[in-house]
Design a protein around this motif. Structure first.
Motif, short mmCIF file in Angstrom:
data_model
loop_
_atom_site.label_atom_id
_atom_site.label_comp_id
_atom_site.label_asym_id
_atom_site.label_seq_id
_atom_site.Cartn_x
_atom_site.Cartn_y
_atom_site.Cartn_z
N SER A 15 0.78 -1.17 0.02
CA SER A 15 0.30 -0.18 -0.22
C SER A 15 1.01 1.72 0.51
O SER A 15 0.39 2.28 -0.30
N ILE A 18 8.16 0.75 -0.93
CA ILE A 18 9.18 -0.07 -1.45
C ILE A 18 7.85 -1.02 -1.98
O ILE A 18 8.30 -1.56 -3.62
N ARG A 41 -2.93 -3.63 5.19
CA ARG A 41 -3.77 -2.94 5.55
C ARG A 41 -4.37 -1.56 4.97
O ARG A 41 -5.87 -2.12 5.42
N ASN A 42 -4.07 -0.73 4.52
CA ASN A 42 -4.87 0.70 4.21
C ASN A 42 -5.36 0.27 2.84
O ASN A 42 -4.96 -0.18 1.77
N ASP A 66 -3.31 -7.76 7.03
CA ASP A 66 -2.57 -8.02 8.34
C ASP A 66 -1.69 -8.95 8.59
O ASP A 66 -2.47 -10.56 9.15
N VAL A 67 0.19 -8.68 8.37
CA VAL A 67 0.78 -9.31 8.13
C VAL A 67 1.32 -10.61 9.84
O VAL A 67 2.04 -11.52 9.93
N ASN A 93 7.78 -7.78 2.29
CA ASN A 93 8.06 -6.58 2.07
C ASN A 93 7.63 -6.31 3.24
O ASN A 93 8.56 -4.88 4.00
N SER A 144 15.20 -7.59 4.10
CA SER A 144 15.42 -7.36 5.03
C SER A 144 15.73 -5.93 5.68
O SER A 144 15.10 -5.09 4.73
N TYR A 158 13.92 -4.25 15.91
CA TYR A 158 14.04 -3.75 13.98
C TYR A 158 15.47 -4.95 14.01
O TYR A 158 14.85 -5.71 13.30
N LYS A 162 14.82 -8.81 11.45
CA LYS A 162 15.68 -8.70 10.27
C LYS A 162 16.45 -9.71 11.01
O LYS A 162 16.80 -10.66 9.09
N GLY A 189 19.11 0.06 2.37
CA GLY A 189 20.08 0.52 3.58
C GLY A 189 19.26 1.90 3.78
O GLY A 189 17.55 2.22 4.53
N VAL A 191 16.43 4.24 2.86
CA VAL A 191 15.53 4.28 1.65
C VAL A 191 14.52 5.37 1.54
O VAL A 191 14.17 5.36 3.01
N THR A 193 11.15 6.53 2.76
CA THR A 193 10.15 6.41 2.76
C THR A 193 9.70 6.78 4.31
O THR A 193 10.42 7.60 4.91
N ARG A 196 10.07 5.47 9.68
CA ARG A 196 10.47 5.73 9.86
C ARG A 196 9.59 6.62 10.70
O ARG A 196 9.18 6.58 12.14
N1 LIG Z 1 12.68 2.75 4.10
C1 LIG Z 1 13.63 2.37 4.67
O1 LIG Z 1 15.03 2.63 4.82
C2 LIG Z 1 13.91 0.20 5.05
C3 LIG Z 1 15.38 0.40 4.84
C4 LIG Z 1 15.91 -1.17 5.11
C5 LIG Z 1 14.52 -1.99 5.22
N2 LIG Z 1 13.73 -1.98 4.67
C6 LIG Z 1 12.09 -2.67 4.78
O2 LIG Z 1 11.76 -2.06 3.33
C7 LIG Z 1 9.76 -3.03 3.94
C8 LIG Z 1 9.12 -1.46 3.26
O3 LIG Z 1 9.30 -0.48 4.03
P1 LIG Z 1 9.01 1.10 2.74
O4 LIG Z 1 10.09 1.34 3.46
O5 LIG Z 1 8.05 0.39 1.76
O6 LIG Z 1 7.79 1.09 4.68
P2 LIG Z 1 6.48 2.09 4.38
O7 LIG Z 1 6.28 3.14 3.66
O8 LIG Z 1 6.03 2.50 5.66
O9 LIG Z 1 5.25 0.41 4.42
C9 LIG Z 1 5.46 -0.33 5.00
C10 LIG Z 1 4.77 -1.38 4.10
O10 LIG Z 1 3.79 -2.47 4.87
C11 LIG Z 1 2.62 -2.46 5.54
N3 LIG Z 1 2.47 -2.79 6.81
C12 LIG Z 1 3.08 -2.43 7.72
N4 LIG Z 1 2.57 -2.96 8.95
C13 LIG Z 1 2.21 -4.09 8.27
C14 LIG Z 1 0.40 -4.83 8.24
N5 LIG Z 1 0.96 -5.30 10.26
N6 LIG Z 1 0.53 -5.97 7.94
C15 LIG Z 1 0.52 -6.23 6.52
N7 LIG Z 1 1.68 -4.83 5.62
C16 LIG Z 1 2.05 -4.46 7.12
C17 LIG Z 1 2.44 -1.03 5.14
O11 LIG Z 1 0.75 -0.84 4.88
P3 LIG Z 1 -0.30 -0.88 5.79
O12 LIG Z 1 0.29 0.44 7.16
O13 LIG Z 1 -1.42 -0.32 5.10
O14 LIG Z 1 -0.30 -2.09 6.10
C18 LIG Z 1 3.30 -0.83 4.18
O15 LIG Z 1 2.11 -0.84 3.18
C19 LIG Z 1 9.93 -3.28 5.29
O16 LIG Z 1 10.04 -4.54 5.41
C20 LIG Z 1 11.65 -3.33 6.26
O17 LIG Z 1 12.44 -3.34 6.93
C21 LIG Z 1 13.00 0.22 4.86
#
Ligand SMILES: NC(=O)c1ccc[n+]([C@@H]2O[C@H](COP(=O)([O-])OP(=O)(O)OC[C@H]3O[C@@H](n4cnc5c(N)ncnc54)[C@H](OP(=O)(O)O)[C@@H]3O)[C@@H](O)[C@H]2O)c1
Length: 273
Positions: A15, A18, A41-42, A66-67, A93, A144, A158, A162, A189, A191, A193, A196
């Motif tokens: 939703s 990434i 969820r959204n 909801d995973v 993801n 991860s 966190y 991971k 690293g 990203v 989004t 945080r």
């Molecule tokens: N951004 C970074 O800097 C970064 C760095 C390293 C790794 N990562 C990893 O990359 C992945 C994606 O992160 P992102 O940066 O894209 O985060 P994001 O923009 O916050 O998006 C997170 C996504 O995960 C979903 N999510 C969260 N809790 C959930 C739940 N309980 N059930 C189902 N879906 C859920 C959210 O959707 P809903 O809220 O709609 O459920 C959203 O679609 C994550 O695993 C994160 O740990 C991110």
């Protein structure tokens, strides 16, 4: 391909961030050949992503998930198979962030919740999908983090979730390779989004700010592109950023230096005093 018509790809956390970007890039690439299963969820967020993907001709199934709930993960896979007849790619993801010094946390309930979402959510989806992935000789992606390779201050919860993912998917890779299933681990690293901002603070509430220096964050498009490339080339893993690649090896010969680099990535106000 699991059906004549479509490459069936399930993306959790589709939703936003990434996951949403990977969905769009896959739609641009595979167009009408693609059946995307978007889970999070959204629902409004999922619908917005699906609208973009449909413009390229891809078919989309939205499954509110909801995973952190096992039955949701199993339903996601069941509905996918009932609709499209199989699964070619599962992208684990969905994830949640957290930033808190361990000594400042009173109630560890949210540590368990984070583990359910980041670790167990991937395990439950993968367990349900594996028979179908073996049938299609498909692919599993696990998103991860560099914080899953190197312990980062303020990230006990966190990083632990991971690191757990890595152990699980590294082991699984060796178990399923004979069956023709590929496992790719992605280690982004920082990203750009909102992860945080939504992540937990010490009290288990949404942080509302980032504890990391965000100036050099990788664009989400670049991160999604690297994950898709690694997946399509059947790479075991993709470690993003030169710093991430270097840190991994430096850790073997100068771990103290890596600790200092990890600390320097934090804003001053969230460092231990
Ligand atoms: N951004 C970074 O800097 C970064 C760095 C390293 C790794 N990562 C990893 O990359 C992945 C994606 O992160 P992102 O940066 O894209 O985060 P994001 O923009 O916050 O998006 C997170 C996504 O995960 C979903 N999510 C969260 N809790 C959930 C739940 N309980 N059930 C189902 N879906 C859920 C959210 O959707 P809903 O809220 O709609 O459920 C959203 O679609 C994550 O695993 C994160 O740990 C991110």
């Amino acid at each position: 391909m699991s059906t004549q018509q479509h490459l069936v790809v399930v993306i959790t956390g589709a939703s936003d961030g990434i996951g949403a970007e990977m969905a769009k890039q896959l739609a641009v690439k595979h167009k009408v050949r693609l059946a995307l299963v978007l889970a999070a969820r959204n629902e409004a967020g999922l619908r917005a992503v699906a609208e973009v993907c449909k413009r390229f001709g891809s078919v989309c199934l939205l499954v509110k998930t909801d995973v952190g709930v096992e039955s949701d993960c199993r339903r996601l896979i069941r509905e996918t198979v009932e609709t499209f007849g199989g699964i070619d790619i599962l992208i684990n993801n969905a994830g949640k962030s957290a930033q808190a010094l361990f000594s400042e946390v009173d109630n560890l309930g949210w540590y368990q919740e984070l583990m359910r979402v980041n670790f167990w959510g991937s395990v439950w989806c993968t367990h349900a999908a594996l028979p179908y992935l073996k049938e299609s000789k498909g692919k599993i992606v696990a998103v991860s983090s560099l914080a899953g390779l190197i312990g980062v201050p303020g990230r006990t919860a966190y990083s632990a979730s991971k690191f757990a993912m890595n152990g699980f998917f590294e082991s699984l890779r060796t178990e399923v390779q004979e069956a023709g299933v590929q496992v790719t681990l992605a280690y982004p690293g920082v990203v750009a989004t909102r992860i945080r901002y939504h992540g937990y603070n010490a009290a288990g509430e949404a942080a509302g700010s980032s504890g990391l220096k965000e100036e050099q964050a990788m664009p989400v498009e670049e991160c999604a592109y690297q994950i898709i490339q690694a997946m399509e080339q059947n790479q075991r893993e993709v470690v993003m950023t030169a710093k991430g690649k270097l840190g991994r090896w430096l850790r073997l010969i100068a771990p103290g230096l890596v600790d200092k680099i990890a600390m320097a990535a934090l804003k001053k106000e969230v460092r231990p005093q």
